[in-house]
Scaffold this motif. Sequence first.
Motif, PDB file in Angstrom:
ATOM      1  N   LYS A  53       0.826  -1.208   0.000  1.00 49.75           N
ATOM      2  CA  LYS A  53       0.000   0.000   0.000  1.00 49.75           C
ATOM      3  C   LYS A  53       0.860   1.259   0.000  1.00 49.75           C
ATOM      4  CE  LYS A  53      -3.618   2.286   2.705  1.00 49.75           C
ATOM      5  NZ  LYS A  53      -4.514   2.176   3.892  1.00 49.75           N
ATOM      6  N   ASP A  54       0.589   2.151  -0.960  1.00 50.61           N
ATOM      7  CA  ASP A  54       1.248   3.467  -1.051  1.00 50.61           C
ATOM      8  C   ASP A  54       2.763   3.373  -1.020  1.00 50.61           C
ATOM      9  OD1 ASP A  54      -1.309   4.545  -1.099  1.00 50.61           O
ATOM     10  OD2 ASP A  54      -1.364   4.765   1.083  1.00 50.61           O
ATOM     11  N   PHE A 105      -1.179   2.800  -5.307  1.00 54.76           N
ATOM     12  CA  PHE A 105      -2.259   3.511  -4.625  1.00 54.76           C
ATOM     13  C   PHE A 105      -3.350   2.500  -4.276  1.00 54.76           C
ATOM     14  CE2 PHE A 105      -0.069   6.507  -7.333  1.00 54.76           C
ATOM     15  CZ  PHE A 105       0.114   7.600  -6.493  1.00 54.76           C
ATOM     16  N   ASN A 106      -3.530   2.279  -2.986  1.00 55.32           N
ATOM     17  CA  ASN A 106      -4.418   1.219  -2.496  1.00 55.32           C
ATOM     18  C   ASN A 106      -5.437   1.801  -1.524  1.00 55.32           C
ATOM     19  OD1 ASN A 106      -4.142  -1.338  -0.050  1.00 55.32           O
ATOM     20  ND2 ASN A 106      -5.411  -1.441  -1.880  1.00 55.32           N
ATOM     21  N   ARG A 107      -6.719   1.564  -1.803  1.00 56.78           N
ATOM     22  CA  ARG A 107      -7.792   1.998  -0.925  1.00 56.78           C
ATOM     23  C   ARG A 107      -8.785   0.855  -0.764  1.00 56.78           C
ATOM     24  NH1 ARG A 107      -4.349   4.956  -0.496  1.00 56.78           N
ATOM     25  NH2 ARG A 107      -4.286   7.242  -0.558  1.00 56.78           N
ATOM     26  N   GLU A 108      -8.844   0.301   0.452  1.00 62.31           N
ATOM     27  CA  GLU A 108      -9.753  -0.794   0.786  1.00 62.31           C
ATOM     28  C   GLU A 108      -9.535  -1.964  -0.177  1.00 62.31           C
ATOM     29  OE1 GLU A 108     -13.625   0.929   0.904  1.00 62.31           O
ATOM     30  OE2 GLU A 108     -13.241   2.018   2.770  1.00 62.31           O
ATOM     31  N   LYS A 110      -9.445  -1.998  -3.519  1.00 60.86           N
ATOM     32  CA  LYS A 110      -9.069  -1.590  -4.869  1.00 60.86           C
ATOM     33  C   LYS A 110      -7.660  -1.014  -4.851  1.00 60.86           C
ATOM     34  CE  LYS A 110     -13.836  -0.219  -5.994  1.00 60.86           C
ATOM     35  NZ  LYS A 110     -14.362  -0.492  -4.635  1.00 60.86           N
ATOM     36  N   LEU A 111      -6.994  -1.093  -6.006  1.00 57.16           N
ATOM     37  CA  LEU A 111      -5.710  -0.426  -6.148  1.00 57.16           C
ATOM     38  C   LEU A 111      -5.479  -0.079  -7.612  1.00 57.16           C
ATOM     39  CD1 LEU A 111      -3.229  -2.301  -7.501  1.00 57.16           C
ATOM     40  CD2 LEU A 111      -3.395  -3.464  -5.300  1.00 57.16           C
TER      41      LEU A 111
END
Length: 219
Positions: A53-54, A105-108, A110-111
């Motif tokens: 993540k990030d 870029f990772n959110r929950e 999804k990426l």
Amino acid sequence: MKKLFLHILILQLACFSGSAQSLLLEEPGNFIGIHVISNWNAPLFGSYYHIKKDAIGFGIKAGLGAKNDEGYVYEEPYNNTLGWSVLKFNSSYYYLTPVFIPRVFNRESKLFFLSIGLPTGYSKDQLIMKTSSDPLYGSITNTYQETHFYQGVEVELQYWFDIGPRLTWTTGINTGKCLIGKAPFQAQLYNGNASNVYFPGMSKGIYINLHLGLSFKIN
């Protein structure tokens, strides 16, 4: 190809019943995948990605393919007459593409990421040329073998989302250009086939490819 797309879609729908957890990337994740791409000469490739993540990530893609064409007719002058040659092309393609990902870029569940790749391809090519109207020798068949190395650069954008506990649906688009490599059999064909030769892992000239597939988290 249509059946393959359908099977992947059915697998995707079947996995929606599971809880989506594969893209919770607080710790680095390792993914292996299989993908279909909009190139008929090498429509499948496998992948491995190490992402967090990030953060910076990396990966590698590998594919193979083949092309078998026949029925092409080539005119060659013989003492002010025309000799007609029926051509058969057979090629095998192999490629590896190391991938560098400046940031994920990772959110929950999804990426997405933008990556830079260095596609490296290898081809084994065969040309069978049968001249059937040579005014001097009649019918002649010549077979030629060549191997070629290709190197290029590409940029790729990918978007992933969860469809199961360890399964991820992937989509992407990539564009690039071959920097090293040439069409085979230039001496025999005076480079007349240069416009329709596939460069392994890259296509021809400045290319754009779409792909979709499935990735499985192995850790």
